[in-house]
Scaffold this motif. Structure first.
Motif, PDB file in Angstrom:
ATOM      1  N   GLU A   5      -2.822 -83.334 -18.035  1.00  0.00           N
ATOM      2  CA  GLU A   5      -3.382 -84.476 -18.760  1.00  0.00           C
ATOM      3  C   GLU A   5      -2.630 -84.736 -20.068  1.00  0.00           C
ATOM      4  O   GLU A   5      -2.280 -83.803 -20.783  1.00  0.00           O
ATOM      5  N   VAL A   6      -2.433 -86.004 -20.372  1.00  0.00           N
ATOM      6  CA  VAL A   6      -1.736 -86.409 -21.595  1.00  0.00           C
ATOM      7  C   VAL A   6      -2.460 -85.847 -22.821  1.00  0.00           C
ATOM      8  O   VAL A   6      -1.823 -85.401 -23.780  1.00  0.00           O
ATOM      9  N   ALA A   7      -3.786 -85.842 -22.805  1.00  0.00           N
ATOM     10  CA  ALA A   7      -4.554 -85.331 -23.948  1.00  0.00           C
ATOM     11  C   ALA A   7      -4.230 -83.857 -24.225  1.00  0.00           C
ATOM     12  O   ALA A   7      -4.196 -83.432 -25.383  1.00  0.00           O
ATOM     13  N   LYS A   8      -3.965 -83.079 -23.171  1.00  0.00           N
ATOM     14  CA  LYS A   8      -3.621 -81.660 -23.355  1.00  0.00           C
ATOM     15  C   LYS A   8      -2.218 -81.512 -23.939  1.00  0.00           C
ATOM     16  O   LYS A   8      -1.973 -80.617 -24.748  1.00  0.00           O
ATOM     17  N   VAL A   9      -1.324 -82.384 -23.552  1.00  0.00           N
ATOM     18  CA  VAL A   9       0.017 -82.385 -24.128  1.00  0.00           C
ATOM     19  C   VAL A   9      -0.073 -82.766 -25.602  1.00  0.00           C
ATOM     20  O   VAL A   9       0.537 -82.121 -26.461  1.00  0.00           O
ATOM     21  N   ALA A  10      -0.850 -83.798 -25.902  1.00  0.00           N
ATOM     22  CA  ALA A  10      -1.027 -84.225 -27.291  1.00  0.00           C
ATOM     23  C   ALA A  10      -1.635 -83.104 -28.131  1.00  0.00           C
ATOM     24  O   ALA A  10      -1.229 -82.897 -29.278  1.00  0.00           O
ATOM     25  N   ALA A  11      -2.575 -82.365 -27.560  1.00  0.00           N
ATOM     26  CA  ALA A  11      -3.181 -81.248 -28.284  1.00  0.00           C
ATOM     27  C   ALA A  11      -2.137 -80.181 -28.612  1.00  0.00           C
ATOM     28  O   ALA A  11      -2.142 -79.615 -29.714  1.00  0.00           O
ATOM     29  N   ALA A  12      -1.226 -79.903 -27.685  1.00  0.00           N
ATOM     30  CA  ALA A  12      -0.172 -78.918 -27.934  1.00  0.00           C
ATOM     31  C   ALA A  12       0.806 -79.393 -29.007  1.00  0.00           C
ATOM     32  O   ALA A  12       1.497 -78.582 -29.622  1.00  0.00           O
ATOM     33  N   LEU A  13       0.836 -80.696 -29.248  1.00  0.00           N
ATOM     34  CA  LEU A  13       1.695 -81.262 -30.295  1.00  0.00           C
ATOM     35  C   LEU A  13       0.971 -81.385 -31.636  1.00  0.00           C
ATOM     36  O   LEU A  13       1.498 -81.951 -32.580  1.00  0.00           O
ATOM     37  N   GLY A  14      -0.242 -80.881 -31.702  1.00  0.00           N
ATOM     38  CA  GLY A  14      -0.986 -80.907 -32.955  1.00  0.00           C
ATOM     39  C   GLY A  14      -2.136 -81.892 -32.974  1.00  0.00           C
ATOM     40  O   GLY A  14      -2.818 -82.030 -33.979  1.00  0.00           O
TER      41      GLY A  14
END
Length: 149
Positions: A5-14
């Protein structure tokens, strides 16, 4: 197909605080990469990938260097599109590792320890290139679904 999920990628980016945007779709993520992420995502990504402890700061610096050089990070408040793409790729791998392995700590260990199927290189370092990221993604998807490597 986007493996996580894009939201999980965004979370890993801060997350929203670091990205200064709430990225929920692949289109929004693509636009943010093209515009260039704020440089703070590099530190957030390194923190998401590397476990704490004594050797953590050295590993975090190595992960940061996979995205952009220290001089570049000091010079510019935003990453280039190419550096943003590298950050997104590594964040996607980090998010997929957490999804496949179930725990952040286990995912961090898996990402930073040498892996025999990757030439005894840490998966996060292999994932710095597009072809390497594909290899790491394949391994993680196989782990997630219980398939042979």
């Amino acid at each position: 197909m986007y493996p996580v999920e894009v939201a999980k990628v965004a979370a890993a980016l801060g997350g929203t605080r670091t990205l200064r945007a709430d990225l929920r779709s692949l289109g929004e993520l693509t636009a943010a990469v093209e515009q260039g992420f704020p440089r703070g995502v590099v530190r957030a990504l390194a923190t998401a990938v590397v476990p704490g402890g004594d050797k953590g700061s050295t590993l975090r610096r190595r992960v940061e260097a996979l995205v952009a050089s220290p001089a570049t990070l000091k010079r510019s408040p935003r990453l280039s599109a190419a550096a943003s793409e590298r950050a997104e790729r590594l964040a996607r791998i980090a998010a997929l590792a957490t999804q496949a392995l179930g725990e952040t700590g286990e995912a961090q260990a898996w990402l930073t320890e040498p892996h025999p199927l990757l030439g005894n290189r840490p998966p996060i370092e292999v994932a710095a290139t597009d072809l390497g990221a594909r290899q790491v993604e394949r391994l993680l998807v196989n782990i997630e679904y219980g398939l042979p490597a």
